[in-house]
Design a protein around this motif. Sequence first.
Motif, PDB file in Angstrom:
ATOM      1  N   ARG A  80       0.735  -1.285  -0.104  1.00 53.69           N
ATOM      2  CA  ARG A  80       0.088   0.184  -0.056  1.00 53.69           C
ATOM      3  C   ARG A  80       0.915   1.189   0.048  1.00 53.69           C
ATOM      4  O   ARG A  80       0.422   2.285   0.542  1.00 53.69           O
ATOM      5  CB  ARG A  80      -0.968  -0.076   1.314  1.00 53.69           C
ATOM      6  CG  ARG A  80      -1.954  -1.265   1.044  1.00 53.69           C
ATOM      7  CD  ARG A  80      -2.676  -1.285   2.225  1.00 53.69           C
ATOM      8  NE  ARG A  80      -3.695  -0.157   2.733  1.00 53.69           N
ATOM      9  CZ  ARG A  80      -4.852   0.130   2.253  1.00 53.69           C
ATOM     10  NH1 ARG A  80      -5.347  -0.697   1.243  1.00 53.69           N
ATOM     11  NH2 ARG A  80      -5.440   1.010   2.715  1.00 53.69           N
ATOM     12  N   ALA A  81       2.012   1.196  -0.675  1.00 50.86           N
ATOM     13  CA  ALA A  81       2.844   2.462  -0.665  1.00 50.86           C
ATOM     14  C   ALA A  81       2.445   3.603  -1.595  1.00 50.86           C
ATOM     15  O   ALA A  81       2.666   4.688  -1.098  1.00 50.86           O
ATOM     16  CB  ALA A  81       4.193   1.980  -1.178  1.00 50.86           C
ATOM     17  N   GLY A  82       1.577   2.974  -2.496  1.00 54.29           N
ATOM     18  CA  GLY A  82       1.026   4.450  -3.196  1.00 54.29           C
ATOM     19  C   GLY A  82       0.230   5.165  -2.098  1.00 54.29           C
ATOM     20  O   GLY A  82      -0.098   6.361  -2.756  1.00 54.29           O
ATOM     21  N   LEU A  83      -0.381   4.798  -0.988  1.00 52.89           N
ATOM     22  CA  LEU A  83      -1.145   5.713  -0.283  1.00 52.89           C
ATOM     23  C   LEU A  83      -0.193   6.737   0.417  1.00 52.89           C
ATOM     24  O   LEU A  83      -0.718   7.746   0.924  1.00 52.89           O
ATOM     25  CB  LEU A  83      -1.745   4.933   0.842  1.00 52.89           C
ATOM     26  CG  LEU A  83      -2.872   4.009   0.604  1.00 52.89           C
ATOM     27  CD1 LEU A  83      -3.352   3.282   1.865  1.00 52.89           C
ATOM     28  CD2 LEU A  83      -3.965   4.606  -0.222  1.00 52.89           C
ATOM     29  N   LEU A  84       1.089   6.871   0.219  1.00 57.11           N
ATOM     30  CA  LEU A  84       1.948   7.961   0.793  1.00 57.11           C
ATOM     31  C   LEU A  84       1.692   9.081   0.077  1.00 57.11           C
ATOM     32  O   LEU A  84       1.972  10.499   0.203  1.00 57.11           O
ATOM     33  CB  LEU A  84       3.289   7.523   0.538  1.00 57.11           C
ATOM     34  CG  LEU A  84       3.929   6.558   1.635  1.00 57.11           C
ATOM     35  CD1 LEU A  84       5.366   6.208   1.302  1.00 57.11           C
ATOM     36  CD2 LEU A  84       3.737   6.777   2.857  1.00 57.11           C
ATOM     37  N   ARG A  85       1.082   9.260  -1.306  1.00 54.02           N
ATOM     38  CA  ARG A  85       0.673  10.337  -2.005  1.00 54.02           C
ATOM     39  C   ARG A  85      -0.746  10.792  -1.795  1.00 54.02           C
ATOM     40  O   ARG A  85      -1.363  11.721  -2.414  1.00 54.02           O
ATOM     41  CB  ARG A  85       0.767   9.881  -3.669  1.00 54.02           C
ATOM     42  CG  ARG A  85       2.090   9.392  -4.172  1.00 54.02           C
ATOM     43  CD  ARG A  85       2.214   9.150  -5.568  1.00 54.02           C
ATOM     44  NE  ARG A  85       1.481   8.155  -6.139  1.00 54.02           N
ATOM     45  CZ  ARG A  85       1.978   7.000  -6.113  1.00 54.02           C
ATOM     46  NH1 ARG A  85       3.166   6.835  -5.830  1.00 54.02           N
ATOM     47  NH2 ARG A  85       1.190   5.918  -6.591  1.00 54.02           N
ATOM     48  N   SER A  86      -1.290  10.158  -0.637  1.00 62.24           N
ATOM     49  CA  SER A  86      -2.786  10.402  -0.510  1.00 62.24           C
ATOM     50  C   SER A  86      -2.702  11.185   0.854  1.00 62.24           C
ATOM     51  O   SER A  86      -1.657  10.901   1.680  1.00 62.24           O
ATOM     52  CB  SER A  86      -3.587   9.311  -0.119  1.00 62.24           C
ATOM     53  OG  SER A  86      -4.708   9.668   0.484  1.00 62.24           O
TER      54      SER A  86
END
Length: 500
Positions: free
Chosen positions: A314-320
Amino acid sequence: MADTLAGLVRELAAQRPDAPAVTLGELTRTFGELDARSNRVARALQGAGVVAGDRVGVLDKNAPTFFEVVVGAAKIGAVTVGLNFRLAAAEVADVVADCAPVLVVVDPGFADLLPAGVRRVELGPDYEAWLGGPAEDPGGGDDPDAVVLQLYSSGTTGRPKGAMLTSANLLWTPRMGREFYGMDADTVNLVPSPLFHIGGAGYSLTALGQGGHTVLVRDMDPVAVLGLMERHRVTHTFLVPSVVQMLAESPALPGTDLSALRRIAYGAAPMGETQLLKAIALFGCDFMGVYGMTETAGSVVSLQPEDHDPGGPRAGLLRSVGTPLPWLELRVVDPATGEDAPVGGVGEIWVRSGQNTVGYWGQPQLTAETITANGWLRTGDAAYLDAEGHVFLHDRMKDMVVSGGENVYPAEVENVLYAHPDVLEAAVIGVPSDRWGETVKAVVVRRPGAGVDAAGLIAFARERLAHYKCPTSVDFADELPRNASGKVLKKVLRAPFWAS
């Protein structure tokens, strides 16, 4: 818990009279002292002819006196206006003309910013003498819907906008402190953001509202701030990304004992993923992203520590910036249709909440344009939602670049530029183009000793983004212009290119 700001301080003074409430340097005010001194402020204001609904200004850097004045004014139904000491005298004059304060409490070093004729009390001996009267509680401030704080956006053009916040708006913040920041009465909270801004005044209530200890930062010196964190065993803080970066790159960090630090909240401006990953590794504590604004009395969206998963699935949530807080409603609205944008579709964030401002002082038309008839606040920020309801913030709607009919969101481009090892800071703007209407320009601050040139950065971006999103030109600067909350003033960067 009390339902007004004045009632909260009375309650905490009764429960924890000797516990430290607010500290600046060697000066600490306990909750008992804060309550007593706010009573003296209330009585002094009454003696000066201040009545319910009047505005009282504070023009100073961070200091415990801000809380004394806010609570004291609230106890007689008056409204405190936080004045920005970073503005030029003409800008301060515009704000003063808008809010018409009956009196301004001012640090002597900023007195020259005030227009002639404004009634004032200078901090120091004059202020202490002014507080020399009776200390009995005037007993007011019991209406949760009464306005207690009026804050202005910094760097505004045209008439200043004074967002009015009630006790009912602000007292959601202690709940945030408990449920989302993990705070309690043992919390030691560092507040470096200016108190004339919601990131200072509003955020302070997260810990203060629990009976915790608030440590103020008056001047942003990274070495000194790290020293405060070690000395006071700071457990929590909220930092804008530029300050996170300053502390992360300070040579004093490796030798500083931050073992008490439990959580850093970050927000108020975009934070590049590369910056965030570096900070997580260096500080060794939980990180929590937040999104909010003055008009929402602080945070309305939060990315919890468990959603910070560098290198994980879920590393992509760092852009959220996270998901909405549970007591409010959030929509992303397509400006072309007025309907909710589909998952992944970009639109404007709308929020409906008890935190929402009751409006702008003296500007009913602007209030009506910002807050719909059924209570939705139009934030002006562009974002999209994923299938799980995570908010991915782009930019202010007005900062979007439309190049050849394609929408380009600067934050997406900036995030790519921040991944370049030679880039310290980056801001992306739209500039005029005869061919495309607008084209993308990057303004970049290089790291010391870095040698990357414009062509190299453009090529770097083109390897990672569609070409229409990439800068067609790059300017280099020593620093980026920012407002008090740490946001880059893109209108200042754009102005020379659109002047004609």
